[in-house]
Design a protein around this motif. Structure first.
Motif, PDB file in Angstrom:
ATOM      1  N   ARG A 185       0.832  -1.294   0.132  1.00  0.00           N
ATOM      2  CA  ARG A 185      -0.059   0.071   0.036  1.00  0.00           C
ATOM      3  C   ARG A 185       0.841   1.115  -0.075  1.00  0.00           C
ATOM      4  O   ARG A 185       1.812   1.471   0.425  1.00  0.00           O
ATOM      5  N   ALA A 210       0.411   5.000   1.400  1.00  0.00           N
ATOM      6  CA  ALA A 210      -0.503   5.632   2.634  1.00  0.00           C
ATOM      7  C   ALA A 210      -0.235   6.762   2.694  1.00  0.00           C
ATOM      8  O   ALA A 210      -0.064   7.262   3.787  1.00  0.00           O
ATOM      9  N   PRO A 211      -0.394   7.795   1.886  1.00  0.00           N
ATOM     10  CA  PRO A 211      -0.320   9.355   1.944  1.00  0.00           C
ATOM     11  C   PRO A 211      -1.323   9.857   2.985  1.00  0.00           C
ATOM     12  O   PRO A 211      -2.417   9.380   2.828  1.00  0.00           O
ATOM     13  N   SER A 212      -1.008  10.964   4.025  1.00  0.00           N
ATOM     14  CA  SER A 212      -1.959  11.825   4.594  1.00  0.00           C
ATOM     15  C   SER A 212      -2.525  12.842   3.526  1.00  0.00           C
ATOM     16  O   SER A 212      -1.448  13.716   3.074  1.00  0.00           O
ATOM     17  N   ARG A 256      -4.062   4.010   0.049  1.00  0.00           N
ATOM     18  CA  ARG A 256      -4.900   4.020   1.430  1.00  0.00           C
ATOM     19  C   ARG A 256      -4.505   5.658   1.967  1.00  0.00           C
ATOM     20  O   ARG A 256      -3.332   6.030   1.869  1.00  0.00           O
ATOM     21  N   ASP A 308      -4.572   8.080   4.464  1.00  0.00           N
ATOM     22  CA  ASP A 308      -4.779   8.145   5.868  1.00  0.00           C
ATOM     23  C   ASP A 308      -5.078   9.777   6.347  1.00  0.00           C
ATOM     24  O   ASP A 308      -4.505  10.737   6.533  1.00  0.00           O
ATOM     25  N   TYR A 345      -2.591   7.704  13.650  1.00  0.00           N
ATOM     26  CA  TYR A 345      -2.127   6.993  12.645  1.00  0.00           C
ATOM     27  C   TYR A 345      -1.230   5.540  12.895  1.00  0.00           C
ATOM     28  O   TYR A 345      -1.739   4.556  12.254  1.00  0.00           O
ATOM     29  N   SER A 387      -3.118   2.641  11.217  1.00  0.00           N
ATOM     30  CA  SER A 387      -2.315   1.905  10.216  1.00  0.00           C
ATOM     31  C   SER A 387      -2.034   0.287  10.463  1.00  0.00           C
ATOM     32  O   SER A 387      -2.077  -0.454   9.522  1.00  0.00           O
ATOM     33  N   ARG A 438       8.577   2.058   3.635  1.00  0.00           N
ATOM     34  CA  ARG A 438       8.245   3.547   3.905  1.00  0.00           C
ATOM     35  C   ARG A 438       9.741   4.218   4.487  1.00  0.00           C
ATOM     36  O   ARG A 438      10.576   3.330   4.312  1.00  0.00           O
ATOM     37  N   HIS A 472      10.425   6.163   9.837  1.00  0.00           N
ATOM     38  CA  HIS A 472       9.297   5.376  10.465  1.00  0.00           C
ATOM     39  C   HIS A 472      10.020   4.159  11.165  1.00  0.00           C
ATOM     40  O   HIS A 472       9.136   3.468  11.769  1.00  0.00           O
TER      41      HIS A 472
HETATM   42  N1  GLU Z   1       0.522   8.209   6.426  1.00  0.00           N
HETATM   43  C1  GLU Z   1       1.737   7.943   6.800  1.00  0.00           C
HETATM   44  C2  GLU Z   1       2.870   8.786   6.284  1.00  0.00           C
HETATM   45  O1  GLU Z   1       2.532   9.530   5.146  1.00  0.00           O
HETATM   46  C3  GLU Z   1       1.981   6.417   6.372  1.00  0.00           C
HETATM   47  C4  GLU Z   1       3.166   5.790   6.832  1.00  0.00           C
HETATM   48  C5  GLU Z   1       3.219   4.288   6.262  1.00  0.00           C
HETATM   49  O2  GLU Z   1       3.410   4.059   5.228  1.00  0.00           O
HETATM   50  O3  GLU Z   1       2.803   3.566   7.404  1.00  0.00           O
HETATM   51  O4  GLU Z   1       3.914   8.958   6.676  1.00  0.00           O
END
Ligand code: GLU
Length: 440
Positions: free
Chosen positions: A5, A7-9, A39, A41, A183, A187, A201, A205
């Motif tokens: 996935r 997963a941008p905010s 996805r 976020d 998150y 997540s 990612r 993270h």
């Molecule tokens: N929304 C998170 C971000 O943009 C996703 C991080 C992830 O891939 O878990 O940092």
């Protein structure tokens, strides 16, 4: 079945930093014939905007990074509430009431004593009555996940074996005082319930991953494979974070960067393999291997995108640019040849217009004073169009005989006068495409 996935905010535009994340996850899924989920976020209602959701989709479409389905965290709040209940039932969730100022003070004290600023779990020691009293005084608390104080280990797809002492990490807050699920929990619930098998990612993270592994285990889920790519820096190794705002895909697109130039660079930058310009997203899949990427910060220079864009254009067939060329007003009869000649002499597509201006006589000729008479004399010897592939040599031979000029002294002033520049395609090709007779 491989499931990844991106997963941008939706709180801003995608920039080159998150593009790497999107691309790696996309390529892993495509290479394995798996599923790539977009996805969103969007659990933060204040910062998430529909406009950014649209922009993110639009940018990914521009790149050709197609997703198999879209998930939105804002539509899954009941799932997160259920997971929070499960953690409570398992004794892994506790309410804490410290204010941000109090937490800050604690951290400062710890740092002063040379200790890592880890939350001291004071809230765990509260009795039921004390909690009730604090709730009465301060309202709802935040909810923290109680980490097991043991080492958290995984083999990272890029970083190799990782081992983090859970005691060196604060129990993460998963639910804010206002009830918003954060998150870290959302997540994990999504990754588990959507069967995500690989998570790539940024290396910012890594600590999240450590805590998320314990949360996944507490919820009885399968831990996916994790890989953390290095963060991009500027060409001098400087942090890119402040500049990322100006390195959005929208900006790069507006500057004429071609999607395959950007993707070709990003699919290799920071890896052991050289950058090769690929013609399509499918070609990028071949030879992609996340294990080829290194952990050192990766230097990115947006200027590298322009020579790559030029190379992409050189390999772009007429069919792909037909409409844009027609929009310039280039007649169908000359359009294919126009593209063949021009594509080797532009960096970005927008420069096509300049060459069309040359061919339709819409530029101001550049003639040095000392060449003015010579050019006038030469132009007087030129017939009216149509011209062909032999026009240039026949004409310049005649001019040479008449004026005695030869070599650079003959060709350069004519090139300047006709194209307004000292460089460009072969003049024989330019002449053959001229729509009007050049004049001074
Ligand atoms: N929304 C998170 C971000 O943009 C996703 C991080 C992830 O891939 O878990 O940092």
């Amino acid at each position: 079945m491989t499931v990844t996935r991106f997963a941008p905010s939706p709180t801003g535009y995608i920039h080159v930093g998150n593009l790497r994340t999107a691309l790696f996850n996309f390529l892993i899924a495509r290479k394995a014939g798996g599923t790539f989920i977009l996805r969103l976020d969007d659990t933060d209602p204040e910062r998430s905007k529909e406009e950014y959701v649209d922009a993110i989709k639009d940018d990914l479409e521009w790149l050709g990074l197609t997703w198999d389905r879209v998930e939105r965290q804002s539509q899954r709040l009941d799932r997160y509430a259920a997971a929070a209940d499960a953690l409570r039932d398992k004794g892994r969730f506790y309410e804490a009431f410290e204010t941000p100022t109090e937490l800050d003070l604690k951290r400062k004290k710890q740092l002063n004593m040379g200790k890592p600023p880890v939350y001291d779990r004071a809230a765990l020691a509260l009795s039921e009555d004390e909690r009730a009293a604090l709730r009465g005084e301060r309202g709802q608390g935040v909810w923290r996940f109680k980490l097991d104080h043991e080492r958290i280990e995984w083999t990272d797809g890029i970083l190799g074996p990782i081992s983090i002492d859970a005691a060196s990490v604060s129990d993460p807050v998963l639910i804010r005082q206002d009830g918003q699920v954060l998150y870290t929990l959302a997540s994990v619930v999504d990754d588990t319930e959507m069967g995500v098998t690989h998570v790539v990612r940024g290396s910012d993270h890594v600590t999240n991953t450590a805590t998320q592994i314990q949360i996944i285990q507490a919820l009885g889920g399968d831990v996916p494979s994790f890989a953390h790519h290095s963060l991009l820096t500027g060409p001098q190794g400087e942090a890119l974070s402040k500049r990322l705002g100006t390195l959005s895909l929208r900006d790069l697109r507006a500057q004429g960067v071609q999607p395959m130039a950007l993707l070709s660079l990003m699919a290799r930058l920071g890896s052991a393999d050289p950058v090769e310009v690929r013609g399509s997203v499918d070609e990028l899949v071949e030879g992609f291997d996340i294990a080829r990427f290194g952990s050192a910060p990766t230097k990115f220079d947006e200027r590298d995108l322009f020579p790559l864009t030029a190379r992409v254009l050189q390999g772009t067939p007429f069919e792909a640019v037909k409409d844009e060329i027609a929009a310039l007003g280039v007649p169908d009869a000359v359009a294919p040849r126009f593209w063949e000649v021009v594509r080797d002499n532009i960096t970005v597509k927008a420069e096509m217009a300049g060459w069309w201006d040359v061919l339709r006589g819409a530029i101001t000729p550049q003639v040095a004073d000392e060449d003015r008479d010579f050019v006038a004399e030469a132009f007087a010897m030129l017939p009216e169009p149509p011209y062909d592939a032999g026009t240039w040599s026949a004409w310049t031979n005649a001019v040479k005989d008449k004026t005695g000029r030869k070599g650079k002294g003959l060709f350069l002033p004519l090139r300047h006068a006709i194209t307004g520049q000292s460089r460009g395609p072969e003049m024989a090709d330019v002449m053959a495409l001229m729509q009007v007779k050049p004049s001074l």
